[in-house]
Write a protein that holds these residues in place. Structure first.
Motif, mmCIF file in Angstrom:
data_model
loop_
_atom_site.group_PDB
_atom_site.id
_atom_site.type_symbol
_atom_site.label_atom_id
_atom_site.label_comp_id
_atom_site.label_asym_id
_atom_site.label_seq_id
_atom_site.Cartn_x
_atom_site.Cartn_y
_atom_site.Cartn_z
ATOM 1 N N LEU A 1 5.412 -42.386 50.512
ATOM 2 C CA LEU A 1 6.383 -42.373 51.599
ATOM 3 C C LEU A 1 7.303 -43.585 51.527
ATOM 4 O O LEU A 1 8.513 -43.473 51.757
ATOM 5 N N SER A 2 6.749 -44.729 51.199
ATOM 6 C CA SER A 2 7.556 -45.942 51.092
ATOM 7 C C SER A 2 8.605 -45.798 49.996
ATOM 8 O O SER A 2 9.757 -46.209 50.156
ATOM 9 N N ALA A 3 8.215 -45.164 48.881
ATOM 10 C CA ALA A 3 9.145 -44.969 47.768
ATOM 11 C C ALA A 3 10.234 -43.966 48.125
ATOM 12 O O ALA A 3 11.373 -44.067 47.649
ATOM 13 N N ALA A 4 9.881 -42.975 48.958
ATOM 14 C CA ALA A 4 10.841 -41.922 49.308
ATOM 15 C C ALA A 4 11.777 -42.343 50.434
ATOM 16 O O ALA A 4 12.853 -41.755 50.602
ATOM 17 N N TRP A 5 11.383 -43.342 51.192
ATOM 18 C CA TRP A 5 12.091 -43.694 52.421
ATOM 19 C C TRP A 5 13.574 -43.978 52.207
ATOM 20 O O TRP A 5 14.427 -43.589 53.001
ATOM 21 N N ASP A 6 13.898 -44.697 51.140
ATOM 22 C CA ASP A 6 15.289 -45.111 50.925
ATOM 23 C C ASP A 6 16.042 -44.205 49.954
ATOM 24 O O ASP A 6 17.186 -44.514 49.585
ATOM 25 N N LEU A 7 15.411 -43.116 49.534
ATOM 26 C CA LEU A 7 16.143 -42.148 48.713
ATOM 27 C C LEU A 7 17.188 -41.451 49.576
ATOM 28 O O LEU A 7 17.069 -41.409 50.803
ATOM 29 N N THR A 8 18.207 -40.905 48.940
ATOM 30 C CA THR A 8 19.278 -40.257 49.692
ATOM 31 C C THR A 8 19.452 -38.800 49.286
ATOM 32 O O THR A 8 19.079 -38.400 48.184
#
Length: 232
Positions: A32-39
């Motif tokens: 989730l942390s890795a996906a959080w800042d994806l756009t």
């Protein structure tokens, strides 16, 4: 190039499920942390942070679909919104929203919303970063389901009926072998940096394997509803 229509034509009603992680295993905090800042991209091609989508309301059901011309995904949404409307979601004890993410180009978002009769926000993850982050499987073909039993020919014809009117956008339809799934985001008990947690997850194992409607209703706390129409 393998087109979405060709994929539907080449599918098999007895296709094996996709290999990979447990279909119902919720993503880890690290994922989730890795996906959080994806756009993702909105209908105008503007970048939108995934965290903004998930934080748009207290509880968010994110539905990842297949390519924009997939007849099974379109049928699933048509039947879902026959019962689950934005008005119903906003009336639940926990205000809820639904967001749809497709794996094709943003140029076909409006087309998909019309075909699927979708009243919810739709975004495009053209580079498949979120699909990869959440380990959504890849496979070809379908085993049929409780919402879609179209055969190979029916799927091909429905996909082609859309492709034929916009051949210049076929390459924007998305990866025909990429499956989707559903993830329910809710406030974390001990969240950090405003992140939410996934309390329920379903990863599609074939082309017509979205979560069962009764599972969606149960997770959202929707009761006293009539049964959604059967397979198309």
């Amino acid at each position: 190039m393998t087109t979405p229509a060709a994929c539907e034509a080449g599918g098999s009603q007895a296709a094996p499920v996709a290999p990979g992680v447990d279909p119902n295993a919720v993503p880890t905090a690290e994922t989730l942390s890795a996906a959080w800042d994806l756009t993702v991209l909105d209908r105008e091609g503007k970048q939108v942070p995934f965290k903004d989508i998930v934080n748009a309301s207290p509880r968010v059901l994110v539905m990842f679909i297949r390519h924009w011309f997939c007849p099974a995904c379109q049928t699933y949404m048509q039947k879902l919104v026959g019962t689950v409307t934005p008005e119903l979601l906003s009336s639940l004890p926990v205000k809820t929203s639904i967001v749809v993410i497709g794996n094709g180009g943003y140029q076909l978002i409006d087309h998909w919303k019309r075909e699927a009769n979708c009243p919810f926000p739709v975004y495009a993850d053209s580079n498949l970063k979120l699909y990869e982050a959440f380990q959504l499987p890849r496979s070809m073909g379908s085993k049929g389901s409780d919402y879609y039993n179209g055969n190979v020919l029916q799927g091909f014809l429905k996909a082609m009926s859309q492709v034929i009117w916009m051949p210049h956008k076929v390459h924007k339809a998305g990866d025909p072998s990429q499956n989707g799934g559903e993830l329910l985001f809710e406030p974390a008990a001990a969240g950090k940096n405003g992140m939410k947690e996934v309390t329920w997850c379903h990863r599609m194992q074939h082309a017509a394997d979205h979560a069962k409607f009764e599972d969606v209703f149960k997770r959202l706390g929707i009761e006293n509803i009539s049964r959604v129409a059967g397979p198309a």
